[in-house]
Design a protein around this motif. Sequence first.
Motif, short mmCIF file in Angstrom:
data_model
loop_
_atom_site.label_atom_id
_atom_site.label_comp_id
_atom_site.label_asym_id
_atom_site.label_seq_id
_atom_site.Cartn_x
_atom_site.Cartn_y
_atom_site.Cartn_z
N LEU A 21 0.82 -1.21 0.00
CA LEU A 21 0.00 0.00 0.00
C LEU A 21 0.85 1.26 0.00
O LEU A 21 0.61 2.20 -0.75
CB LEU A 21 -0.95 0.01 1.19
N PHE A 22 1.89 1.28 0.84
CA PHE A 22 2.77 2.44 0.89
C PHE A 22 3.60 2.57 -0.39
O PHE A 22 3.87 3.68 -0.85
CB PHE A 22 3.66 2.41 2.12
N ALA A 23 3.99 1.45 -0.98
CA ALA A 23 4.70 1.50 -2.26
C ALA A 23 3.79 2.05 -3.35
O ALA A 23 4.22 2.82 -4.21
CB ALA A 23 5.21 0.12 -2.64
N LEU A 24 2.51 1.68 -3.31
CA LEU A 24 1.56 2.18 -4.29
C LEU A 24 1.35 3.69 -4.15
O LEU A 24 1.27 4.41 -5.15
CB LEU A 24 0.22 1.44 -4.15
N VAL A 25 1.29 4.17 -2.91
CA VAL A 25 1.18 5.62 -2.69
C VAL A 25 2.39 6.33 -3.28
O VAL A 25 2.26 7.35 -3.96
CB VAL A 25 1.03 5.94 -1.18
N GLY A 26 3.58 5.81 -3.06
CA GLY A 26 4.79 6.41 -3.61
C GLY A 26 4.80 6.38 -5.13
O GLY A 26 5.18 7.37 -5.77
N GLU A 30 4.86 9.65 -7.64
CA GLU A 30 5.87 9.86 -8.68
C GLU A 30 5.25 10.07 -10.04
O GLU A 30 5.70 10.91 -10.82
CB GLU A 30 6.82 8.66 -8.73
N ARG A 31 4.20 9.30 -10.37
CA ARG A 31 3.54 9.45 -11.66
C ARG A 31 2.88 10.81 -11.81
O ARG A 31 2.63 11.27 -12.91
CB ARG A 31 2.50 8.35 -11.86
N ARG A 32 2.59 11.44 -10.70
CA ARG A 32 1.94 12.75 -10.73
C ARG A 32 2.92 13.89 -10.50
O ARG A 32 2.52 15.03 -10.32
CB ARG A 32 0.82 12.78 -9.69
N GLN A 40 4.29 9.48 1.29
CA GLN A 40 4.32 8.31 2.16
C GLN A 40 4.24 8.73 3.62
O GLN A 40 3.62 8.04 4.43
CB GLN A 40 5.57 7.48 1.87
N VAL A 41 4.82 9.86 3.97
CA VAL A 41 4.68 10.39 5.33
C VAL A 41 3.24 10.82 5.58
O VAL A 41 2.67 10.57 6.65
CB VAL A 41 5.68 11.54 5.58
N VAL A 42 2.63 11.46 4.57
CA VAL A 42 1.21 11.84 4.68
C VAL A 42 0.37 10.59 4.92
O VAL A 42 -0.55 10.59 5.74
CB VAL A 42 0.75 12.60 3.42
N ILE A 53 -6.59 8.49 -2.54
CA ILE A 53 -7.75 9.25 -3.00
C ILE A 53 -7.40 10.71 -3.20
O ILE A 53 -7.78 11.32 -4.20
CB ILE A 53 -8.93 9.07 -2.01
N LEU A 54 -6.63 11.30 -2.27
CA LEU A 54 -6.21 12.69 -2.42
C LEU A 54 -5.34 12.88 -3.66
O LEU A 54 -5.50 13.85 -4.40
CB LEU A 54 -5.45 13.16 -1.17
N LEU A 55 -4.41 11.97 -3.90
CA LEU A 55 -3.58 12.05 -5.09
C LEU A 55 -4.43 11.94 -6.35
O LEU A 55 -4.22 12.65 -7.33
CB LEU A 55 -2.53 10.94 -5.08
#
Length: 67
Positions: A21-26, A30-32, A40-42, A53-55
Amino acid sequence: MLETAAALLFLIGGLWLVWQLFALVGDMAERRGQDRLLWQVVALFINPISAMILLWIFCSVEDTGDQ
């Protein structure tokens, strides 16, 4: 003995899921064009699903033209 092995497997599976999950957030950050570590800290302070969802809502995917 069987209960211990099952608990260990569930623990390992849970840790793997959290890691993914954290890797997916990262990766989404990066894609954005956002800072991977910042998001990841957020995700630590809210949760990974909310960070995704925010991203997804507020940051558009950057076109790199690598296709």
